[in-house]
Design a protein around this motif. Sequence first.
Motif, short mmCIF file in Angstrom:
data_model
loop_
_atom_site.label_atom_id
_atom_site.label_comp_id
_atom_site.label_asym_id
_atom_site.label_seq_id
_atom_site.Cartn_x
_atom_site.Cartn_y
_atom_site.Cartn_z
N SER A 123 60.70 73.03 31.82
CA SER A 123 61.81 73.75 31.18
C SER A 123 62.04 75.04 31.97
CB SER A 123 61.47 74.07 29.72
OG SER A 123 60.44 75.04 29.65
N ASP A 124 62.92 75.90 31.45
CA ASP A 124 63.18 77.15 32.17
C ASP A 124 62.02 78.13 32.07
OD1 ASP A 124 63.48 77.69 29.50
OD2 ASP A 124 65.43 78.68 29.67
N SER A 125 61.02 77.83 31.23
CA SER A 125 59.87 78.73 31.11
C SER A 125 58.54 78.06 31.44
CB SER A 125 59.78 79.30 29.69
OG SER A 125 59.60 78.27 28.74
N PHE A 126 58.53 76.74 31.59
CA PHE A 126 57.28 76.03 31.87
C PHE A 126 57.46 75.21 33.14
CE2 PHE A 126 53.88 72.89 31.35
CZ PHE A 126 52.83 73.70 30.91
N ARG A 127 56.62 75.50 34.15
CA ARG A 127 56.76 74.88 35.47
C ARG A 127 55.48 74.13 35.84
NH1 ARG A 127 59.63 75.16 40.20
NH2 ARG A 127 58.42 74.97 42.14
N PRO A 128 55.47 72.81 35.76
CA PRO A 128 54.29 72.06 36.18
C PRO A 128 54.34 71.73 37.68
CG PRO A 128 55.53 70.93 34.42
CD PRO A 128 56.43 71.95 35.05
N TYR A 129 53.16 71.69 38.28
CA TYR A 129 52.98 71.20 39.64
C TYR A 129 52.20 69.88 39.57
CZ TYR A 129 54.61 75.63 41.55
OH TYR A 129 55.37 76.72 41.89
N ILE A 130 52.34 69.06 40.61
CA ILE A 130 51.78 67.71 40.62
C ILE A 130 50.57 67.66 41.54
CG2 ILE A 130 52.26 65.29 41.19
CD1 ILE A 130 55.28 66.07 40.70
N SER A 131 49.51 66.97 41.10
CA SER A 131 48.31 66.81 41.92
C SER A 131 47.78 65.39 41.78
CB SER A 131 47.23 67.81 41.48
OG SER A 131 46.01 67.57 42.19
N ASP A 132 47.13 64.91 42.86
CA ASP A 132 46.45 63.61 42.80
C ASP A 132 44.93 63.79 42.82
OD1 ASP A 132 46.15 64.50 45.40
OD2 ASP A 132 46.59 62.57 46.34
N ASP A 133 44.47 65.04 42.64
CA ASP A 133 43.03 65.33 42.69
C ASP A 133 42.53 65.66 41.28
OD1 ASP A 133 40.45 66.02 43.33
OD2 ASP A 133 40.97 67.88 44.37
N LEU A 134 42.33 64.63 40.49
CA LEU A 134 41.90 64.82 39.11
C LEU A 134 40.52 65.46 39.05
CD1 LEU A 134 42.35 64.47 36.08
CD2 LEU A 134 41.52 62.11 36.30
N VAL A 135 39.61 65.05 39.92
CA VAL A 135 38.26 65.61 39.91
C VAL A 135 38.29 67.12 40.18
CG1 VAL A 135 36.05 65.66 41.16
CG2 VAL A 135 37.07 63.48 40.52
#
Length: 371
Positions: free
Chosen positions: A194-206
């Motif tokens: 949203s305009d206030s919540f910015r997620p980033y993406i990762s493939d490193d769950l550990v």
Amino acid sequence: MGLTKTEARALSADAEPYQRIAVIGSGSWGTALASVARRAGREVVIWGRDPQTIAAIRDDGRNPKYLGDVALPDGIEATTDMAEALERAEAVLIVTPSKTLREVCAKMRPHLQPGVPVALCAKGIEAKTGLLLGEVAASELPGHPIGALSGPTFARETVLAHPTAATVAFDFTYRDRLEPSQSPAARLALSMSSDSFRPYISDDLVGVEIGGAVKNVIAIACGMMSGAGFAENTRAALITRGMDEMKTLAENLGGRRETVTGLSGAGDLTLTCSSTTSRNMSLGTQLGSGLKRSECFDGKPVVVEGEVNSISVIDLAERIGVTLPICAAVHAVLHDGADITQTFRDLWSQPIEAEPKGMAIRFQHPFGDRA
């Protein structure tokens, strides 16, 4: 390995958000994440055990037990019935304490539709087994992609729509690498944006999980030193060397040191170690000022994740042959009755070594015998 340039370009293609999200857990962070998803335009249902809290969220748009002064976005559904919560869910966020994760997953299992992704929003390592929470969830929910949502986030600031960033991490399958925009990580990140919540993406769950578990222990150490009267030099040293402990543990478990420098590692560590809004930092501060554990939080039975995690983190480190001096110091104070002053004096008088590990220098500290 990280995403390739080709994969990164592919993420610019339109991903499809999950339209209905179930939030399992009606505490402060669960309430905040339900608000985030609703502001992002998703259908949201929140599940909790307490009928009064759930009734208030449903009927009054507030959570009276947590964040009671904050009006939640309109349209959040609420229920105490797990089957109802999961009936049409396309993605699930589990936001319950780490020690209840296995029980909650077992309760969810009969009601989840096949293949629905599950993101863990608690942080820790399971006591006794030494399993990461992702491994616990995977064992209880076979056939479901398991990930995590983690980062430098206080619930109150998040629910009030202060600009906030976090990491959404899932292991990437071969198909996810061919079509990264359709991966659970990308789709959930889009679903929560949203305009206030910015997620980033990762493939490193550990790496993301280790950062979340260890930072709570380091925050207790920072609190202890602050409560004992020490200041910014000490806290900066603990944060920096604590991050190295996070990197060491993550790398030895197959994660990437690079992940620990991101939001779920350095970001979360810095936030948690900088404010008594964090229960971990607050516990350490109270202990450092001389209070007994039973006197902290005015004698209320407050669950502090880092207190529990300090046991499982040290157990895991010993099992794989890794040394984590700051985490060990916190464990000694919390669970072995060690004196705070002497414990941290010993920590500062450990053998001198090089900061770049490749230099392989180590020799006795001149005050080591007097610590």
